[in-house]
Motif scaffolding. Structure first.
Motif, PDB file in Angstrom:
ATOM      1  N   UNK A   1       0.848  -1.183   0.000  1.00 29.45           N
ATOM      2  CA  UNK A   1       0.000   0.000   0.000  1.00 29.45           C
ATOM      3  C   UNK A   1       0.891   1.242   0.000  1.00 29.45           C
ATOM      4  N   UNK A   2       0.582   2.177  -0.895  1.00 32.14           N
ATOM      5  CA  UNK A   2       1.345   3.415  -0.978  1.00 32.14           C
ATOM      6  C   UNK A   2       0.375   4.592  -1.026  1.00 32.14           C
ATOM      7  N   UNK A   3       0.911   5.755  -0.729  1.00 31.60           N
ATOM      8  CA  UNK A   3       0.126   6.979  -0.691  1.00 31.60           C
ATOM      9  C   UNK A   3       0.770   7.994  -1.612  1.00 31.60           C
ATOM     10  N   UNK A   4      -0.044   8.712  -2.396  1.00 27.93           N
ATOM     11  CA  UNK A   4       0.499   9.622  -3.400  1.00 27.93           C
ATOM     12  C   UNK A   4       0.049  11.055  -3.161  1.00 27.93           C
ATOM     13  N   UNK A   5       0.848  11.954  -3.710  1.00 25.95           N
ATOM     14  CA  UNK A   5       0.548  13.387  -3.666  1.00 25.95           C
ATOM     15  C   UNK A   5       1.193  14.006  -4.891  1.00 25.95           C
ATOM     16  N   UNK A   6       0.575  15.045  -5.417  1.00 31.56           N
ATOM     17  CA  UNK A   6       1.115  15.753  -6.574  1.00 31.56           C
ATOM     18  C   UNK A   6       1.303  17.204  -6.199  1.00 31.56           C
TER      19      UNK A   6
END
Length: 378
Positions: free
Chosen positions: A101-106
């Motif tokens: 599980x990973x978490x992303x942001x831009x």
């Protein structure tokens, strides 16, 4: 009669492509046949493996004026903006039974670069890989979260929006995007991008969490009572459910919502001692108290009350800084079923329910139980 899928209208293909989870799924979609390959890529960022997370509302605070009551308008940092983070399940394309599980942001304000974040906090995820072959992976989104950030560079959360949701608020005959949040002080605040104001609250109640459950915006107060916030920002009680008789410490910061299989749960943190004490002068001070366990409650709408849950079955709850959600343990490497993952003093821990008599496990004592937060390809 067998349908000829290669003759689907281009408009329908366009609607499908913009709903795909990642560039990997898009490439597979386009490999089906020539007509699908010619389908439009409108709304898809080829350079970003995950859907673009842009700001949905422009946040430009204004100062109080004659047209705005001074008691409901607050000053706010002009550099604040709304982040739309997302949590993904990532598996190797050659073996999709288990994943990470990973978490992303831009970074839509500064560089426009794509970032990976620590799953349970808002810090950057450390990785040694400089590039990835995305065709080796399958990516699917499992949760989203909205965060009001106080500073664009440091990603500091705005104190009045420790927990946030995006809502549609009715203004005259139209609906507009806005942000509802729970502050560190336990009060509910609303921001439409310009005006920041505190919602009228029921007596001296404080609130601990907010969620959009089945299309309804719900908030949880310090007595374990759930309230609804309507599109015109009015509060009303959600049924007659209450945790009054079961709450351990009465501190509003120790309870969180979790949505699991479309049902609503409340997770209560159990500290080793009451985190708030009264001084002789009558003032109340707050300090951090070490976690010794959790209690889980499930809303029984037919009985109109909360029922304590002793086991989560094959599920695990993830208590992140932005939102809380459940996952199926067997789908992730090392994930222990019937567990609650959380952070404390910058350390990831888990609590095994074990029929209500659980124990806390750290990464030092069982490193394998936290594999899903450390993808092998990073």
């Amino acid at each position: 009669m067998v349908a000829n899928w290669s003759n689907l209208p281009e408009e329908l293909l366009n609607l499908i492509t913009v709903r795909l989870f990642s560039i990997v799924e898009l490439q597979r979609f386009r490999s089906i046949c020539t007509s699908w390959r010619r389908s439009s890529l409108y709304g898809v960022d080829k350079n970003n493996p995950f859907p673009r997370r842009g700001s949905l509302i422009q946040l430009n605070p204004i100062a109080p004026s004659e047209t705005l009551p001074e008691d409901v308008v607050y000053k706010f940092n002009s550099g604040s903006f709304l982040l739309h983070n997302a949590f993904f399940r990532v598996t190797l394309s050659s073996s999709t039974s288990k994943g990470w599980i990973i978490k992303s942001d831009l970074d839509i304000i500064n560089s426009g670069r794509f970032y990976l974040l620590d799953t349970l906090s808002r810090g950057p995820l450390r990785c040694s890989s400089k590039s990835l072959d995305l065709l080796e992976f399958t990516v699917s989104e499992i949760r989203e979260a909205y965060v009001v950030v106080y500073q664009s560079k440091t990603r500091v959360t705005a104190p009045r929006f420790e927990r946030s949701v995006l809502v549609n608020v009715k203004v005259a005959e139209d609906y507009h995007h806005g942000v509802l949040g729970i502050g560190w002080d336990g009060y509910i605040h609303y921001w439409d991008g310009n005006v920041l104001r505190k919602l009228l609250q029921m007596g001296t109640r404080h609130f601990s969490d907010i969620i959009v459950h089945k299309g309804v915006t719900c908030v949880l107060d310090s007595h374990g009572i759930v309230w609804c916030i309507s599109s015109d920002l009015e509060l009303s009680r959600y049924g007659t459910t209450s945790l009054d008789e079961t709450i351990t410490n009465g501190c509003w910061g120790d309870m969180r919502f979790v949505e699991c299989s479309r049902e609503l749960y409340v997770v209560e943190r159990l500290p080793n001692e009451n985190p708030r004490k009264r001084k002789a002068a009558g003032t109340t001070t707050f300090y951090y108290s070490r976690t010794v366990g959790f209690k889980v409650y499930k809303m029984d709408e037919e009985l109109g009350k909360w029922i304590e849950v002793k086991t989560l079955g094959d599920k695990a709850f993830l208590m992140t800084s932005d939102t809380c959600f459940s996952v199926l343990a067997h789908e992730f490497y090392g994930c222990l079923k019937n567990s609650i993952y959380f952070t404390e003093q910058r350390q990831i821990k888990l609590f095994k329910l074990d029929n209500g008599n659980g124990s806390i496990i750290t990464s030092k004592s069982s490193k394998s139980s936290f594999q899903m937060f450390s993808p092998s390809f990073l």
